[in-house]
Design a protein around this motif. Structure first.
Motif, PDB file in Angstrom:
ATOM      1  N   ARG A  31       0.841  -1.195   0.000  1.00 46.81           N
ATOM      2  CA  ARG A  31       0.000   0.000   0.000  1.00 46.81           C
ATOM      3  C   ARG A  31       0.870   1.237   0.000  1.00 46.81           C
ATOM      4  O   ARG A  31       2.073   1.207   0.286  1.00 46.81           O
ATOM      5  CB  ARG A  31      -0.927   0.027   1.224  1.00 46.81           C
ATOM      6  CG  ARG A  31      -2.023  -1.020   1.259  1.00 46.81           C
ATOM      7  CD  ARG A  31      -3.078  -0.802   0.181  1.00 46.81           C
ATOM      8  NE  ARG A  31      -3.676   0.522   0.201  1.00 46.81           N
ATOM      9  CZ  ARG A  31      -4.691   0.920   0.975  1.00 46.81           C
ATOM     10  NH1 ARG A  31      -5.239   0.059   1.828  1.00 46.81           N
ATOM     11  NH2 ARG A  31      -5.189   2.143   0.890  1.00 46.81           N
ATOM     12  N   MET A  37      -5.198   1.795   9.237  1.00 45.52           N
ATOM     13  CA  MET A  37      -6.243   0.957   9.795  1.00 45.52           C
ATOM     14  C   MET A  37      -6.428   1.302  11.264  1.00 45.52           C
ATOM     15  O   MET A  37      -5.510   1.819  11.917  1.00 45.52           O
ATOM     16  CB  MET A  37      -5.924  -0.533   9.620  1.00 45.52           C
ATOM     17  CG  MET A  37      -4.709  -1.024  10.375  1.00 45.52           C
ATOM     18  SD  MET A  37      -4.442  -2.792  10.055  1.00 45.52           S
ATOM     19  CE  MET A  37      -3.026  -3.128  11.109  1.00 45.52           C
ATOM     20  N   GLN A  44     -10.959  -4.757  13.948  1.00 42.56           N
ATOM     21  CA  GLN A  44     -10.228  -3.711  13.247  1.00 42.56           C
ATOM     22  C   GLN A  44     -11.004  -3.299  12.011  1.00 42.56           C
ATOM     23  O   GLN A  44     -11.934  -3.989  11.571  1.00 42.56           O
ATOM     24  CB  GLN A  44      -8.829  -4.196  12.852  1.00 42.56           C
ATOM     25  CG  GLN A  44      -8.800  -5.310  11.820  1.00 42.56           C
ATOM     26  CD  GLN A  44      -7.403  -5.867  11.627  1.00 42.56           C
ATOM     27  OE1 GLN A  44      -6.853  -6.524  12.506  1.00 42.56           O
ATOM     28  NE2 GLN A  44      -6.824  -5.589  10.459  1.00 42.56           N
ATOM     29  N   THR A  47      -7.275  -1.108   6.091  1.00 44.77           N
ATOM     30  CA  THR A  47      -6.215  -2.063   5.745  1.00 44.77           C
ATOM     31  C   THR A  47      -4.946  -1.340   5.342  1.00 44.77           C
ATOM     32  O   THR A  47      -4.995  -0.287   4.691  1.00 44.77           O
ATOM     33  CB  THR A  47      -6.667  -2.999   4.603  1.00 44.77           C
ATOM     34  OG1 THR A  47      -5.581  -3.860   4.235  1.00 44.77           O
ATOM     35  CG2 THR A  47      -7.092  -2.217   3.368  1.00 44.77           C
ATOM     36  N   ILE A  48      -3.809  -1.891   5.752  1.00 43.98           N
ATOM     37  CA  ILE A  48      -2.518  -1.417   5.248  1.00 43.98           C
ATOM     38  C   ILE A  48      -1.931  -2.439   4.283  1.00 43.98           C
ATOM     39  O   ILE A  48      -0.837  -2.243   3.764  1.00 43.98           O
ATOM     40  CB  ILE A  48      -1.528  -1.114   6.385  1.00 43.98           C
ATOM     41  CG1 ILE A  48      -1.267  -2.363   7.232  1.00 43.98           C
ATOM     42  CG2 ILE A  48      -2.046   0.030   7.257  1.00 43.98           C
ATOM     43  CD1 ILE A  48      -0.115  -2.211   8.208  1.00 43.98           C
ATOM     44  N   GLU A  54       0.114  -6.684   7.836  1.00 43.31           N
ATOM     45  CA  GLU A  54      -1.068  -6.214   8.559  1.00 43.31           C
ATOM     46  C   GLU A  54      -1.288  -7.017   9.831  1.00 43.31           C
ATOM     47  O   GLU A  54      -1.662  -6.460  10.874  1.00 43.31           O
ATOM     48  CB  GLU A  54      -2.291  -6.291   7.648  1.00 43.31           C
ATOM     49  CG  GLU A  54      -3.553  -5.738   8.273  1.00 43.31           C
ATOM     50  CD  GLU A  54      -4.662  -5.530   7.261  1.00 43.31           C
ATOM     51  OE1 GLU A  54      -5.744  -6.112   7.457  1.00 43.31           O
ATOM     52  OE2 GLU A  54      -4.436  -4.788   6.277  1.00 43.31           O
ATOM     53  N   TRP A  55      -1.071  -8.322   9.769  1.00 42.19           N
ATOM     54  CA  TRP A  55      -1.267  -9.157  10.950  1.00 42.19           C
ATOM     55  C   TRP A  55      -0.311  -8.739  12.067  1.00 42.19           C
ATOM     56  O   TRP A  55      -0.724  -8.586  13.231  1.00 42.19           O
ATOM     57  CB  TRP A  55      -1.044 -10.622  10.591  1.00 42.19           C
ATOM     58  CG  TRP A  55      -1.467 -11.576  11.681  1.00 42.19           C
ATOM     59  CD1 TRP A  55      -2.690 -12.137  11.854  1.00 42.19           C
ATOM     60  CD2 TRP A  55      -0.635 -12.064  12.731  1.00 42.19           C
ATOM     61  NE1 TRP A  55      -2.693 -12.947  12.972  1.00 42.19           N
ATOM     62  CE2 TRP A  55      -1.444 -12.919  13.536  1.00 42.19           C
ATOM     63  CE3 TRP A  55       0.704 -11.863  13.105  1.00 42.19           C
ATOM     64  CZ2 TRP A  55      -0.946 -13.578  14.666  1.00 42.19           C
ATOM     65  CZ3 TRP A  55       1.189 -12.518  14.237  1.00 42.19           C
ATOM     66  CH2 TRP A  55       0.366 -13.361  14.996  1.00 42.19           C
ATOM     67  N   ALA A  58      -1.285  -5.248  13.458  1.00 46.22           N
ATOM     68  CA  ALA A  58      -2.453  -5.318  14.333  1.00 46.22           C
ATOM     69  C   ALA A  58      -2.079  -5.909  15.691  1.00 46.22           C
ATOM     70  O   ALA A  58      -2.560  -5.452  16.743  1.00 46.22           O
ATOM     71  CB  ALA A  58      -3.555  -6.138  13.678  1.00 46.22           C
TER      72      ALA A  58
END
Length: 322
Positions: A31, A37, A44, A47-48, A54-55, A58
Motif C-alpha cells: 500500500r 487501519m 479492526q 487495511t494497510i 497487517e497481521w 495489528a
C-alpha cells in the motif's frame, strides 16, 4: 489521509482504539503512504495490506493498547523481516487515539508530535499552506512529527436505477472512502432489503425531477429499467450540468438518444460528454462485470480531476531522523 469522523466513531463504539498508518514507503510495498487501519481489542477496520504486515501491525497495535504506551515508529524491510515478495520497506506509526487529541472537524491537515519535540518550521509551513491556500500536504514524517491531510470532500456519485447492474455497482462503489454515493429509483421496493453502508437510497416517483438535487459536479451513472426514463435522465443531466455521465446501452441505443437529445436542444458537443456504452464492454454483460468496468472508468475520471497532495521540500535523511 486522516479520517476524523471514522476515528471518532470507532472511539465511541470501542473505547480504546489504536491507529496504524504507513508514514513512509521505500521501494515496492503493498500500500501507499497514508494507508491506515484502526485496531481495537477484538476487531479492526481499514487495511494497510500485505497479509503478514497487517497481521503483525495489528498484533503490535493491540499490545500498545494493552500497555497504554505512546506512539510507536518502526521501519520494516518487508522481505527480510516478513518474508514478503515486495522488495521495499515501510515505516509504520502506531498511536493510541484519544478523543481529546483529534483535530477540529474543519481542519485540512493533522499534525502531531510523536517524540515530544517543538513544531518544526517545515510542519508550520505545511499547515499554513493547507489552511491558507487549501493545498493538501502529502503524508510527511519529519523531525518527530507526523503530518497528514484530512479526508477531502467526497466526490458525489449518483446511481440511477436499482436493478441488477445498479445493485452490483452500489456494492462495488460503497466501500470506497472518497465517494459519496446516492442511489435513485422510483420506489422503495426497487431497492434491496439492505442498502450498502454509506450509500444514500433515494426513492422518488419521478427520478428526472430529482436531478435538481444533485450537485453540478456530480458523476452520474444511468442504468434504469426504462429507455424512456434513461432519456429523461440524460436530458435532465445535460440541463443541470455534471462532472461526468455514463449511460448503459448499445451503440444503437446511443445513436437514437443522440438524435433525440439534439432535437431537445442540446449541443452535440455536450451530448458527446455522456459515455455510452459506459465502462468496458469487453468485460462482458454479467452485472458484476459491467459494474467493475464502470467503476474503473469512474475512478479514472475522478483521479484525473482530483488535485494531488503536495510533497514537502526534500529534507536530508539525518534531519528527518532527529
Amino acid at each position: 489521509m486522516f479520517d476524523r469522523a471514522e476515528a471518532a466513531a470507532a472511539l465511541a463504539a470501542h473505547g480504546a482504539v489504536a491507529r496504524v498508518v504507513i508514514a513512509e514507503v521505500a521501494g515496492s510495498a503493498p500500500r501507499e503512504a497514508g494507508a491506515s487501519m484502526l485496531v481495537w481489542r477484538d476487531g479492526q477496520s481499514g487495511t494497510i495490506g500485505g497479509g503478514a504486515l497487517e497481521w503483525e501491525a495489528a498484533r503490535h497495535a493491540r499490545d500498545l493498547l494493552a500497555a497504554g504506551g505512546g506512539p510507536m515508529i518502526v521501519r520494516i524491510p518487508l522481505g527480510p523481516a516478513l518474508g514478503q515478495c515486495c522488495g521495499g520497506a515501510v515505516t509504520l506509526v502506531t498511536e493510541v487515539m484519544q478523543a481529546a487529541s483529534l483535530p477540529e472537524a474543519e481542519a485540512p491537515a493533522f499534525a502531531r508530535p510523536l517524540v515530544g519535540s517543538a513544531m518544526p518550521l517545515i510542519v508550520k509551513r505545511l499547515l499554513d499552506r493547507a489552511r491558507g491556500q487549501g493545498i493538501a500536504p502529502a503524508v510527511t514524517l519529519v523531525q518527530g512529527w507526523l503530518v497528514e491531510p484530512t479526508v477531502r470532500p467526497r466526490a458525489p456519485v449518483w446511481i440511477w436505477g436499482a436493478g441488477h447492474v445498479g445493485r452490483a455497482l452500489a456494492g462495488v462503489l460503497a466501500p470506497l472512502p472518497d465517494l459519496a454515493v446516492t442511489w435513485v429509483d422510483t420506489a422503495p421496493e426497487r431497492f434491496p432489503p439492505s442498502v450498502p453502508p454509506g450509500v444514500t437510497a433515494l426513492p422518488v416517483p419521478d427520478p428526472a425531477r430529482a436531478m435538481a438535487l444533485a450537485p453540478v459536479g456530480a458523476h452520474h451513472l444511468i442504468l434504469t429499467y426504462s429507455h424512456a426514463l434513461d432519456l429523461d435522465l440524460c436530458h435532465a443531466a445535460l440541463a443541470r450540468g455534471f462532472a461526468s455521465a455514463g449511460l448503459i446501452g448499445s451503440a444503437t441505443k446511443w445513436a437514437r438518444f443522440r438524435t433525440r437529445l439534439g432535437q431537445l436542444g442540446h449541443p452535440q458537443a455536450e451530448i458527446a460528454r455522456i459515455a455510452c456504452p459506459m465502462g468496458d464492454p469487453s468485460l462482458g454483460k454479467h452485472p458484476q462485470a459491467i459494474a467493475l468496468g464502470v467503476a474503473a472508468a469512474l475512478l479514472q475520471k475522478i483521479a484525473a480531476t482530483t488535485p494531488s497532495a503536495v510533497s514537502p521540500p526534500a529534507i536530508p535523511r539525518q534531519e528527518q531522523a532527529r
